[in-house]
Design an enzyme around this catalytic site. Structure first.
Site, PDB file in Angstrom:
ATOM      1  CB  CYS A  73     -44.948  -2.617 -13.427  1.00  0.00           C
ATOM      2  SG  CYS A  73     -45.358  -4.344 -13.767  1.00  0.00           S
ATOM      3  CE  LYS A 121     -42.559  -6.361 -20.673  1.00  0.00           C
ATOM      4  NZ  LYS A 121     -43.974  -6.111 -20.323  1.00  0.00           N
TER       5      LYS A 121
HETATM    6  C1  DHB Z   1     -46.019  -4.953 -17.279  1.00  0.00           C
HETATM    7  C2  DHB Z   1     -47.198  -4.237 -17.282  1.00  0.00           C
HETATM    8  C3  DHB Z   1     -47.147  -2.877 -17.134  1.00  0.00           C
HETATM    9  O1  DHB Z   1     -48.261  -2.112 -17.136  1.00  0.00           O
HETATM   10  C4  DHB Z   1     -45.935  -2.239 -16.998  1.00  0.00           C
HETATM   11  O2  DHB Z   1     -45.894  -0.925 -16.850  1.00  0.00           O
HETATM   12  C5  DHB Z   1     -44.768  -2.964 -16.994  1.00  0.00           C
HETATM   13  C6  DHB Z   1     -44.815  -4.327 -17.133  1.00  0.00           C
HETATM   14  C7  DHB Z   1     -46.052  -6.414 -17.419  1.00  0.00           C
HETATM   15  O3  DHB Z   1     -47.001  -7.049 -16.967  1.00  0.00           O
HETATM   16  O4  DHB Z   1     -45.075  -6.972 -17.944  1.00  0.00           O
END
Ligand code: DHB
Length: 324
Positions: free
Chosen positions: A141, A55
């Site tokens: 993001c 993540k």
């Molecule tokens: C999140 C969403 C994304 O597309 C990303 O690249 C990183 C984080 C999120 O909402 O946590």
């Protein structure tokens, strides 16, 4: 025992090379999809995912946005929306996991980094040196209130990369997670920036930012954060993803790999990404819906397509999209 025919599934290989390593299976998870907790990272290790990708992490752990922040429905199986808001356990956790995962699984571990400022990104990248096989620096993001996607600001991207590649201790391969682009001049401008640096790979694409899915019965958005705005994923993003893979592959120097991400549900989707020039392919929404068994299924489907077409390895068709 029957003899192995040259086009048997066993003789078909999905090996790919990235960051100077042979990777057994060119299909793995997209950052954000079932890769936040220790258990999820181990599940990826035990699955047929070719890589364990974490993540996106920040300096400190984050709770993320209010629920509901992810939506998918059988009524619309071709799209998902998410606004997790970078819920993650902080970079130290993902750094520590590197030792465990590398000891247990024979596959690369890549940490996605999404610091909330340039300074955070530089500090996290410094601290993660030697703790993973590569870093995927997230320029895209869409879900943190007040933080625009840096990949849409060309000067800010140039500035960030100048600073990242000035980190004296930098020796872990670095890739970039790109937002989707829709105009050919933007591919030109961004490729000119990326080609200045020893970047290992780029991943195309992140979700389509700030989409809005409405439930017309309830007369409400389907997720809570940002008045319902979130990143759109699923099959509907595939044409944009393929175009981004294709356009960057044409423009980037050959040392920079392009990883395809977007709308991958089946072996055919992977086949199309590789035909457009992808070195490997990531699975996001479908992984969340189906779980890690999707890797085995998709691999099987891809091998069957390759068997019918007479291809033995990915290079046999990678980037070989024909013109009409
Ligand atoms: C999140 C969403 C994304 O597309 C990303 O690249 C990183 C984080 C999120 O909402 O946590």
């Amino acid at each position: 025992m029957s003899q192995t025919k040259p086009n048997d599934e066993q003789s078909i290989s999905l090996v790919t090379e990235l960051i100077g390593l042979p990777i057994e299976n060119a299909i793995w998870n997209a950052a954000g999809a079932l890769c936040t907790t220790e258990k999820e990272l181990h599940n990826l290790g035990q699955s047929q995912s070719g890589v364990i990708l974490s993540k996106s992490c920040t300096l400190d752990p984050r709770e993320g946005n209010p629920l509901p922040r992810y939506w998918c429905s059988e009524r619309a199986p071709f799209m998902t929306i998410n606004s997790t808001g970078l819920a993650n356990q902080g970079y130290k956790f993902y750094g520590k996991m590197g030792y465990q995962l590398s000891a247990e699984y024979d596959k690369p571990y890549i940490i996605s980094v999404s610091g909330l400022s340039i300074e955070d990104n530089l500090n996290i990248i410094k601290e993660l040196q030697g703790k993973c096989h590569a870093i995927e620096l997230n320029l895209s993001c869409p879900n943190v209130i007040g933080k625009p996607q840096i990949g849409y600001d060309f000067d800010a991207t140039q500035d960030l990369l100048n600073q990242v590649f000035s980190i004296p201790e930098l020796n872990t391969p670095l890739g970039l997670k790109m937002p989707p682009y829709f105009d050919l001049t933007h591919f030109d401008q961004m490729a000119d920036i990326i080609n200045q640096f020893p970047i290992s790979f780029i991943t195309c694409i992140n979700s389509l930012g700030n989409g809005l899915i409405i439930d017309p019965i309830e007369e409400k958005a389907v997720i809570k954060p940002k008045n319902g705005l979130g990143g759109i994923g699923g099959s509907i993003v595939k044409p944009i993803a393929l175009s981004n893979v294709y356009n960057f592959r044409k423009r980037l120097n050959s040392k920079i790999d392009v990883i395809g991400c977007g709308g991958v549900r089946t072996g055919w989707d992977v086949f199309e990404h590789i035909l457009a020039g992808a070195t490997a392919v990531q699975v996001g929404s479908q992984l969340v819906e189906e779980g890690t068994s999707c890797f085995e299924r998709i691999q099987k489907e891809l091998k069957e397509i390759m068997r019918i077409k007479g291809y033995l390895k990915l290079e046999d068709f990678r980037g070989k999209l024909q013109s009409m």
